[in-house]
Design a protein around this motif. Structure first.
Motif, short mmCIF file in Angstrom:
data_model
loop_
_atom_site.label_atom_id
_atom_site.label_comp_id
_atom_site.label_asym_id
_atom_site.label_seq_id
_atom_site.Cartn_x
_atom_site.Cartn_y
_atom_site.Cartn_z
N HIS A 178 60.63 -21.01 31.55
CA HIS A 178 61.45 -22.22 31.45
C HIS A 178 60.71 -23.38 32.08
O HIS A 178 59.88 -23.18 32.98
CB HIS A 178 62.78 -22.04 32.18
CG HIS A 178 63.45 -20.73 31.90
ND1 HIS A 178 63.78 -20.33 30.63
CD2 HIS A 178 63.83 -19.72 32.73
CE1 HIS A 178 64.34 -19.12 30.70
NE2 HIS A 178 64.37 -18.73 31.96
N LEU A 179 61.04 -24.60 31.63
CA LEU A 179 60.51 -25.78 32.31
C LEU A 179 61.53 -26.16 33.37
O LEU A 179 62.68 -26.47 33.06
CB LEU A 179 60.31 -26.94 31.32
CG LEU A 179 59.59 -28.14 31.94
CD1 LEU A 179 58.12 -27.82 32.21
CD2 LEU A 179 59.67 -29.37 31.03
N ILE A 193 52.56 -30.74 35.46
CA ILE A 193 53.30 -29.47 35.29
C ILE A 193 52.50 -28.34 35.92
O ILE A 193 51.34 -28.11 35.55
CB ILE A 193 53.58 -29.19 33.79
CG1 ILE A 193 54.51 -30.29 33.24
CG2 ILE A 193 54.21 -27.81 33.61
CD1 ILE A 193 54.84 -30.17 31.76
N TYR A 194 53.12 -27.67 36.89
CA TYR A 194 52.45 -26.57 37.58
C TYR A 194 52.84 -25.23 36.96
O TYR A 194 54.00 -25.03 36.59
CB TYR A 194 52.93 -26.48 39.03
CG TYR A 194 52.58 -27.64 39.93
CD1 TYR A 194 51.27 -27.85 40.33
CD2 TYR A 194 53.59 -28.48 40.41
CE1 TYR A 194 50.97 -28.89 41.20
CE2 TYR A 194 53.30 -29.52 41.27
CZ TYR A 194 51.98 -29.72 41.66
OH TYR A 194 51.69 -30.74 42.52
N SER A 195 51.90 -24.33 36.91
CA SER A 195 52.22 -22.93 36.61
C SER A 195 50.97 -22.08 36.81
O SER A 195 49.88 -22.61 37.08
CB SER A 195 52.73 -22.77 35.18
OG SER A 195 53.36 -21.53 35.05
N ALA A 201 48.95 -20.96 29.47
CA ALA A 201 48.38 -20.55 28.18
C ALA A 201 49.46 -20.00 27.25
O ALA A 201 49.43 -20.24 26.04
CB ALA A 201 47.29 -19.50 28.41
N GLN A 202 50.43 -19.29 27.81
CA GLN A 202 51.50 -18.70 26.98
C GLN A 202 52.45 -19.77 26.42
O GLN A 202 53.23 -19.50 25.52
CB GLN A 202 52.30 -17.68 27.79
CG GLN A 202 51.52 -16.40 28.07
CD GLN A 202 52.13 -15.58 29.19
OE1 GLN A 202 53.34 -15.63 29.42
NE2 GLN A 202 51.30 -14.83 29.89
N CYS A 203 52.39 -20.98 26.99
CA CYS A 203 53.28 -22.07 26.52
C CYS A 203 52.46 -23.24 25.96
O CYS A 203 52.96 -24.35 25.87
CB CYS A 203 54.13 -22.57 27.69
SG CYS A 203 55.09 -21.29 28.48
N ARG A 204 51.20 -22.97 25.60
CA ARG A 204 50.28 -24.05 25.21
C ARG A 204 50.83 -24.91 24.09
O ARG A 204 50.85 -26.14 24.17
CB ARG A 204 48.93 -23.43 24.82
CG ARG A 204 47.83 -24.45 24.63
CD ARG A 204 46.55 -23.77 24.18
NE ARG A 204 46.05 -22.82 25.17
CZ ARG A 204 45.78 -21.54 24.91
NH1 ARG A 204 46.00 -21.04 23.71
NH2 ARG A 204 45.33 -20.75 25.86
N HIS A 210 55.46 -31.16 23.38
CA HIS A 210 56.45 -31.90 24.16
C HIS A 210 55.87 -32.73 25.30
O HIS A 210 56.43 -33.75 25.68
CB HIS A 210 57.50 -30.94 24.72
CG HIS A 210 58.33 -30.29 23.66
ND1 HIS A 210 57.94 -29.14 23.01
CD2 HIS A 210 59.52 -30.65 23.11
CE1 HIS A 210 58.86 -28.82 22.12
NE2 HIS A 210 59.82 -29.72 22.16
N TYR A 211 54.78 -32.27 25.90
CA TYR A 211 54.18 -33.01 27.02
C TYR A 211 52.66 -33.10 26.83
O TYR A 211 51.89 -32.64 27.68
CB TYR A 211 54.51 -32.31 28.36
CG TYR A 211 55.96 -32.41 28.74
CD1 TYR A 211 56.43 -33.50 29.50
CD2 TYR A 211 56.88 -31.44 28.34
CE1 TYR A 211 57.78 -33.60 29.83
CE2 TYR A 211 58.22 -31.54 28.67
CZ TYR A 211 58.66 -32.62 29.41
OH TYR A 211 59.99 -32.73 29.74
#
Ligand SMILES: O=C(O)C(=O)C[C@]1(C(=O)O)C=C[C@@H](O)C=C1
Length: 364
Positions: A178-179, A193-195, A201-204, A210-211
């Motif tokens: 989730h964001l 955005i940190y992760s 990579a899984q949300c590339r 969106h961003y």
């Protein structure tokens, strides 16, 4: 429904709860007896083995086979998972190290596999989990090993080259990202955005859509990302439910992973060999000499004996330039006669072969 009907149903539920409780207590007393028998039958100098993954897999499978609903099989098995976890804690409270900090998917995987009645210890890095287990400070460690979108977790594979570990279990977890934002975040001015790198990579694709112009900052874990966001007004984190709950963050967007079936597989590492259950997997590391056809030679015995390979991964061996080791997972237990034969055949061709462990296939 009338008030009276509701009241009568609640009286029935109270009576059933009392019965369920009595039965759970009886089961717990049985587990205490099991511990006593285990202690009494020890040979001199032998260490008691309270945690029995092969038996736990059997219990959970049986529950799933016999369940008649209305609760789903997985739901019912999860309840028994927790009952067994508490029973084991009466025999011996297990200490489990995992890739932390608190709130990581690895912690969720540890709870899914061992239940909540363990003493869990977050570690800052995968290598530290291995070292904690090797030092005997904990009974088991939990580390991620592969993701269905991003592939191998190389830190974990490399750690197996450096430490003598036994794999005693696996667990798979559906990964939903989730964001997340904190209460002070100005959601229209997010500039960072940190992760964890794997999660970014899984949300590339989602991030590109969106961003696209927001800086993506890789940090040591998703939980660390969530922790940072709490104190900043212009940043967001990509992380899962556990981290969101732990740091009190709000979901700005849910399930943003590019692939809806995004899953991660985790391994339980320790020093305990697990006997066969009849539905097992084995992990090995093999290094072959650097000559044409080496990989073919390695794979032929599996093919000839109809053994199902579930994964093959290559890593630099770290002992010479351009030399490699293969990490192979396959169905079966290294004590099965068929598998024994295959392993003997491979070791005749290999420079080195190490069995990392045989363990029950994930039940939950
Ligand atoms: O059967 C055993 O060996 C037990 O210790 C009992 C039990 C259980 O609660 O069912 C508890 C812990 C073990 O990991 C496996 C099973």
């Amino acid at each position: 429904m009338s008030e009276q009907e509701l009241k009568a149903l609640r009286v029935r539920i109270d009576a059933l709860d009392t019965k369920v409780m009595e039965l759970i207590s009886e089961r717990a007393r049985c587990a205490q007896e099991v511990a006593r028998v285990k202690m009494a039958s020890l040979a001199e100098g032998e260490v008691p083995v309270f945690y029995r993954p092969e038996r736990e897999a059997q219990v959970l499978k049986r529950v799933m086979e016999r369940n008649q609903g209305p609760l789903g099989n997985e739901e019912m098995a999860r309840l028994f998972r927790e009952i067994m976890s508490s029973c084991l804690a009466l025999e011996q409270p297990l200490k489990v190290a995992y890739l932390g900090p608190e709130g990581t998917f690895t912690q969720a995987a540890a709870m899914k596999h061992f239940g909540h009645a363990v003493i869990s210890k977050p570690m800052a890095a995968i290598d530290e989990v291995f070292r904690e287990v090797a030092a005997g400070a904990v009974n088991f460690g939990v580390v991620p090993v592969e993701n269905s979108t991003e592939g191998a977790v190389n830190h974990t594979l490399d750690s197996f080259l450096e430490h003598d570990m036994v794999i005693c279990g696996e667990v798979e977890l559906r990964i939903h990202h989730h964001l997340l934002v904190g209460e002070n975040t100005k959601t229209d001015s997010i500039s960072r955005i940190y992760s964890h790198a794997q999660s970014l990579a899984q949300c590339r694709k989602w991030l590109d859509a969106h961003y696209p112009n927001v800086e993506r900052v890789a940090v040591s874990s998703n939980a660390e990302a969530a922790k940072r966001v709490k104190g900043e007004w212009n940043s967001a984190a990509i992380a899962g439910d556990m981290a969101a709950g732990l740091y009190g963050l709000t979901r700005l967007a849910e399930k943003i992973e590019d692939r809806p079936d995004n899953s991660t597989r985790f391994l339980m590492i320790g020093s305990q060999e697990v006997p066969p259950t009849g539905d097992d997997k084995t992990s090995i590391i093999v290094s072959m000499s650097n000559k044409p056809g080496a990989l073919h030679e390695l794979l032929v015995p599996f093919h000839d004996n109809g053994i199902d390979l579930t994964r093959i991964e290559t890593r630099p061996s770290r002992s010479g330039k351009w030399t490699y080791v293969f990490f192979i997972d396959f169905v079966g237990h290294h004590r099965d006669p068929l598998i024994k034969g295959v392993l003997e055949k491979i070791s005749q061709e290999a420079v080195a072969l190490k069995v990392l462990g045989s363990y029950p296939k994930a039940v939950l």
